[in-house]
Every structure is written in structure tokens, then in C-alpha cells.
Design a protein around this motif. Structure first.
Motif, short mmCIF file in Angstrom:
data_model
loop_
_atom_site.label_atom_id
_atom_site.label_comp_id
_atom_site.label_asym_id
_atom_site.label_seq_id
_atom_site.Cartn_x
_atom_site.Cartn_y
_atom_site.Cartn_z
N LEU A 151 -58.61 29.65 -21.93
CA LEU A 151 -58.46 28.50 -21.52
C LEU A 151 -56.84 28.84 -21.13
O LEU A 151 -55.78 29.09 -21.92
N ASP A 152 -56.59 28.13 -19.82
CA ASP A 152 -55.28 27.91 -19.27
C ASP A 152 -54.92 26.90 -18.77
O ASP A 152 -55.33 26.39 -17.63
N GLY A 153 -54.45 25.72 -19.53
CA GLY A 153 -54.23 24.47 -19.01
C GLY A 153 -55.65 23.83 -19.01
O GLY A 153 -56.06 23.45 -19.85
N GLU A 154 -55.85 23.29 -17.70
CA GLU A 154 -56.94 22.61 -17.13
C GLU A 154 -57.96 23.45 -16.50
O GLU A 154 -58.90 22.93 -16.19
N VAL A 155 -58.12 24.73 -16.96
CA VAL A 155 -59.08 25.54 -16.27
C VAL A 155 -59.40 26.51 -17.59
O VAL A 155 -58.60 27.03 -18.02
N LEU A 156 -61.04 26.52 -17.43
CA LEU A 156 -61.38 27.55 -18.74
C LEU A 156 -61.99 28.83 -17.80
O LEU A 156 -62.85 28.51 -17.02
N ARG A 157 -61.43 29.97 -18.10
CA ARG A 157 -61.94 31.01 -17.36
C ARG A 157 -62.80 31.91 -18.19
O ARG A 157 -62.46 32.31 -19.52
N LEU A 158 -63.93 32.56 -17.61
CA LEU A 158 -64.69 33.44 -18.41
C LEU A 158 -64.66 34.70 -17.65
O LEU A 158 -64.67 34.81 -16.52
N VAL A 159 -64.39 35.71 -18.44
CA VAL A 159 -64.18 36.99 -17.99
C VAL A 159 -65.04 38.03 -18.66
O VAL A 159 -65.19 38.01 -19.96
N ALA A 160 -65.66 38.76 -17.84
CA ALA A 160 -66.30 40.12 -18.50
C ALA A 160 -66.16 41.43 -17.69
O ALA A 160 -65.85 41.35 -16.57
N THR A 161 -66.08 42.60 -18.26
CA THR A 161 -65.87 43.87 -17.62
C THR A 161 -66.57 44.82 -18.52
O THR A 161 -66.71 44.81 -19.63
N ASP A 162 -67.29 46.05 -17.83
CA ASP A 162 -67.70 47.12 -18.33
C ASP A 162 -66.72 48.19 -17.96
O ASP A 162 -67.21 49.49 -18.06
N ARG A 163 -65.55 47.99 -17.17
CA ARG A 163 -64.62 49.06 -16.90
C ARG A 163 -64.85 49.42 -15.37
O ARG A 163 -63.97 49.76 -14.41
N TYR A 164 -66.24 49.44 -15.01
CA TYR A 164 -66.68 49.70 -13.47
C TYR A 164 -66.65 48.58 -12.83
O TYR A 164 -66.60 48.57 -11.55
N ARG A 165 -66.78 47.35 -13.32
CA ARG A 165 -66.88 46.15 -12.41
C ARG A 165 -66.15 44.91 -13.46
O ARG A 165 -66.29 44.98 -14.75
N LEU A 166 -65.57 44.03 -12.78
CA LEU A 166 -64.99 42.76 -13.54
C LEU A 166 -65.42 41.48 -12.79
O LEU A 166 -65.33 41.46 -11.56
N ALA A 167 -65.95 40.58 -13.65
CA ALA A 167 -66.29 39.29 -13.20
C ALA A 167 -65.54 38.10 -13.90
O ALA A 167 -65.20 38.21 -14.86
N VAL A 168 -65.23 37.20 -12.98
CA VAL A 168 -64.19 35.98 -13.58
C VAL A 168 -65.01 34.72 -12.97
O VAL A 168 -65.28 34.68 -11.87
N GLY A 169 -65.20 33.74 -13.91
CA GLY A 169 -65.91 32.71 -13.47
C GLY A 169 -64.85 31.51 -14.06
O GLY A 169 -64.20 31.77 -14.76
N GLN A 170 -64.88 30.39 -13.71
CA GLN A 170 -64.05 29.15 -14.09
C GLN A 170 -64.61 28.03 -14.16
O GLN A 170 -65.41 27.60 -13.16
N ALA A 171 -64.29 27.16 -15.09
CA ALA A 171 -64.87 25.73 -15.27
C ALA A 171 -63.65 24.90 -15.34
O ALA A 171 -62.90 25.19 -16.14
N PRO A 172 -63.59 23.59 -14.77
CA PRO A 172 -62.59 22.96 -14.86
C PRO A 172 -62.87 21.99 -16.39
O PRO A 172 -63.77 21.92 -16.63
#
Length: 394
Positions: A151-172
Motif C-alpha cells: 500500500l502506497d498512499g491511495e494505490v495498492l500494488r500487487l507484486v510477484a517474482t520468481d527472479r526470472y520475471r516480475l509482475a506488478v498490478g495495482q488497484a486504487p
């Protein structure tokens, strides 16, 4: 001519610093007396010595100091070096602030502070779906076996990685959304009775919670089932080590992972030299049907197992193609001086996973070179995106 002592007094550098920069090949005297070994500096070197003193104060690395001092006048090269250094300093300050926020969070956990936020179910479901493919299944890396809820202020970020790829999603996050127990002892809406203090979402609100993948999947299912009933919201509560999601009278809850997730922000600070646009479906078809190159990883969980690589070429004009990777176009663009085309090789399966998780429509691909990470974003909007680590082609 100035002696080393006189130049030191007039430039602000010490004698030992001038000797060091001479030995490092950064800034040397105009003449050295062959008999005595004394260093003598020309009058025009005073300006560079004063500049060097300033560059030293801001912590510019030696190699970049050398670039600034040797940059041709009017080329803009020195200014580009300084701008890049300023960005690093700003990123370092942001990292320090982030670490202090996590320290505050650890203190709050010890003092049993509760945080509750409200997010749109559809947005949360989409963000979780966009990152699920990147969760690691390696038992040797338990800290990567979950999804970071950041949670960063008014944005919730969802993050996953396995070292070879990284994905970031976000929801207000709905600003000011807070419900439940007040400070002290009370009964929270759907959360039971507890003692502590509660912070709602809003400007400046922060937490970082590593949620086990099984719990994240239940939260996603809850958001999807609730969203199917119509647009609505989901309440997420972090109470010490407990994570609770509630929507439409149902809940999913469990314990957070007490492990440190990598600092994903550093991995997302890309400085791409090439950008290209292509539709999701067109790229998926090109990757599935296009040429591949065999590759056998030498380390990691897939060591010794042959995989297929897809080589993507992004031209200076923004054109994206799947190529065989046998030949690389390196002619420089007259306008920018950058290569006219950059090729990057990535795991084909990982790329298809990232495309399956991407939104339909136009995609923006960004890369800075053959061994730089490849970023895949939705064109024209900030939001969910993924980053794939490249494989060096021999």
C-alpha cells in the motif's frame, strides 16, 4: 603554472585528493618535473579542478567524473551524466524513505496497529490475475512464494517474482475508507473484538504485507465471485500478522508470510532506449508461431532443462518483430545515436504467460539493450505490467 599545493588551495581539493585523481587517470598535471617529481598544473586547469571538487561533493563515481571532464563542449554528454546521477540520488532517497516506512510498520506491528483499506473488487481481481503467473514455486526461495500487497498512499500494488520475471498490478484505494474498531478495545465490522489502534487508507497510508499464494488465490476468488454480483468493493484488513478480506458477506483470511520480499522498485527503474507498440493478440500469435532458439540454463531450478527462447527485435521506429536472432542490426540512428534496432532474447513460455496475463489491446514494449530487462505494459495507461529477465545470446 601552479604547484599542486597552490592548485589545492585555489580549487578546494586537498593535495592528497589531487594525487589520487592523478593516479586514477581522472585529472592529472600538465607537467611533472622529471628530476623532482613535482606536479605542475596549467592555468586553464583551475576551472576543471574546481568542477572536480563540486563533482566529488555530490558523490559522482570516478568513471563518470572522467566522462564529465572529457566531454566535448556543446555535446550535452556532461549534462546527461549529471542528470542520470541526480536520478540515482533521488531513487536512493526514495529507497531510504521506503525502508524507514517499513521500519515504522514493524514498530506498528509490535504495537498492534490495524490498517483497513477498501478497494474495488474488479480492480483487485484484475491486478491479482496480472501477477499470479510470476509467483515462484521454488521451495528454496520461500520469500518468493507469495504476493506482496504494498500500500502506497491511495494505490495498492500487487507484486510477484520468481527472479526470472516480475509482475506488478495495482488497484486504487478508496481514500479515507476505514471501518471497524476505534482506538482502544472495540468490535470491528466483521473482524471480531481486539485491542489496538486502527489506521484507515488515505494520503500517506502505507503497509507492505507478503501474502501466501494460497491466501492470495482465495482473495482473488472472493473478489471475482463478489464482482460477478455487480460492481462493489472489498475490504482488506491487516491486523498484526493476520490478513482478512471481506466482500458481499464473505471472507478470506490467513496469516501473512513473515519473510522479506525483494525491493521490487529497483527492478522497475528502467531507462529504455527503444519502445515499440503492438497488439496483445498480434504479439501472442507471433511468439507462438515464430522462430525460437534452444537454450539450456546452467543454474537455477531449471538447470539442465532445455527451453525455447523468443528473440524480439524493436526498431528505432517502434516496430516489434519476432526474429531468429542470428543477425543483429547495430547501425546507429542518425538522430539519436542509439542502435537502429535492439534484440532481446527471453524465455518463450514466460513471455506467453506474461501476454496471457496482459490486458487486451495495444501493448508497449520497452528495453534498453540486449541484456536489459524487457518491460511489457498496456499502451497509453499506467497500471499492471511485467518485466522479463533477458538471456544473453552467444
Amino acid at each position: 603554472m601552479r604547484s599542486i599545493g597552490q592548485l589545492a588551495r585555489e580549487s578546494g581539493l586537498t593535495v592528497s585528493a589531487l594525487r589520487f585523481y592523478d593516479g586514477a587517470g581522472v585529472f592529472g598535471p600538465a607537467w611533472v618535473d622529471p628530476q623532482s617529481g613535482y606536479r605542475w598544473y596549467a592555468p586553464e586547469q583551475l576551472a576543471d579542478a574546481r568542477l572536480l571538487c563540486r563533482l566529488r561533493r555530490v558523490g559522482l563515481p570516478l568513471a563518470e567524473i572522467r566522462l564529465v571532464l572529457s566531454a566535448p563542449p556543446g555535446s550535452g554528454a556532461a549534462h546527461r551524466v549529471l542528470q542520470a546521477h541526480l536520478r540515482r540520488l533521488e531513487d536512493g532517497l526514495a529507497d531510504a524513505r521506503r525502508e524507514l516506512s517499513l521500519v515504522h510498520e514493524l514498530i506498528d506491528q509490535r504495537e498492534h496497529t490495524m490498517t483497513r483499506i477498501t478497494v474495488g473488487r474488479a480492480a483487485l481481481s484484475a491486478a491479482l490475475s496480472a501477477v499470479r503467473f510470476a509467483v515462484s514455486a521454488d521451495p528454496e526461495l520461500p520469500m518468493l512464494g507469495g504476493i506482496l500487497f504494498d500500500l502506497d498512499g491511495e494505490v495498492l500494488r500487487l507484486v510477484a517474482t520468481d527472479r526470472y520475471r516480475l509482475a506488478v498490478g495495482q488497484a486504487p484505494v478508496r481514500a479515507g475508507a476505514s471501518a471497524g474498531a476505534d482506538a482502544g478495545t472495540g468490535t470491528g465490522t466483521g473482524t471480531g473484538t481486539g485491542t489496538g489502534t486502527e489506521a484507515g487508507a488515505g494520503a500517506g497510508a502505507e503497509f507492505s504485507v507478503l501474502v501466501p499464494v494460497a491466501l492470495a488465490d482465495r482473495i482473488r476468488a472472493l473478489a471475482e465471485d463478489s464482482a460477478a454480483e455487480g460492481n462493489g468493493e472489498l475490504t482488506l484488513t491487516v491486523d498484526g500478522s493476520r490478513v482478512v478480506a471481506e466482500a458481499a458477506g464473505h471472507r478470506a483470511e490467513g496469516e501473512r508470510l513473515d519473510l522479506d520480499f525483494p525491493d521490487y522498485r529497483r527492478l522497475t527503474r528502467l531507462e529504455p532506449s527503444h519502445r515499440g507498440e503492438i497488439s496483445t493478440e498480434a504479439l501472442r500469435s507471433a511468439v507462438a508461431d515464430g522462430p525460437t532458439r534452444p537454450y539450456t540454463p546452467q543454474a537455477g531450478e531449471d538447470a539442465g532443462t532445455a527451453v525455447s527462447l523468443t528473440v524480439l527485435a524493436v526498431g528505432a521506429d517502434g516496430q516489434v518483430q519476432v526474429v531468429d536472432g542470428e543477425e543483429s542490426v547495430v547501425d546507429a540512428s542518425p538522430a539519436s545515436g542509439e542502435p537502429a534496432e535492439v534484440q532481446v532474447a527471453v524465455n518463450q513460455e514466460f513471455l506467453l504467460d506474461a501476454l496471457a496475463a496482459s490486458a487486451q489491446g495495444q501493448l508497449l514494449l520497452e528495453l534498453g539493450g540486449a541484456i536489459s530487462p524487457l518491460a511489457i505494459r498496456s499502451a497509453g495507461e499506467a497500471g499492471n505490467f511485467s518485466v522479463l529477465m533477458p538471456v544473453r545470446l552467444s
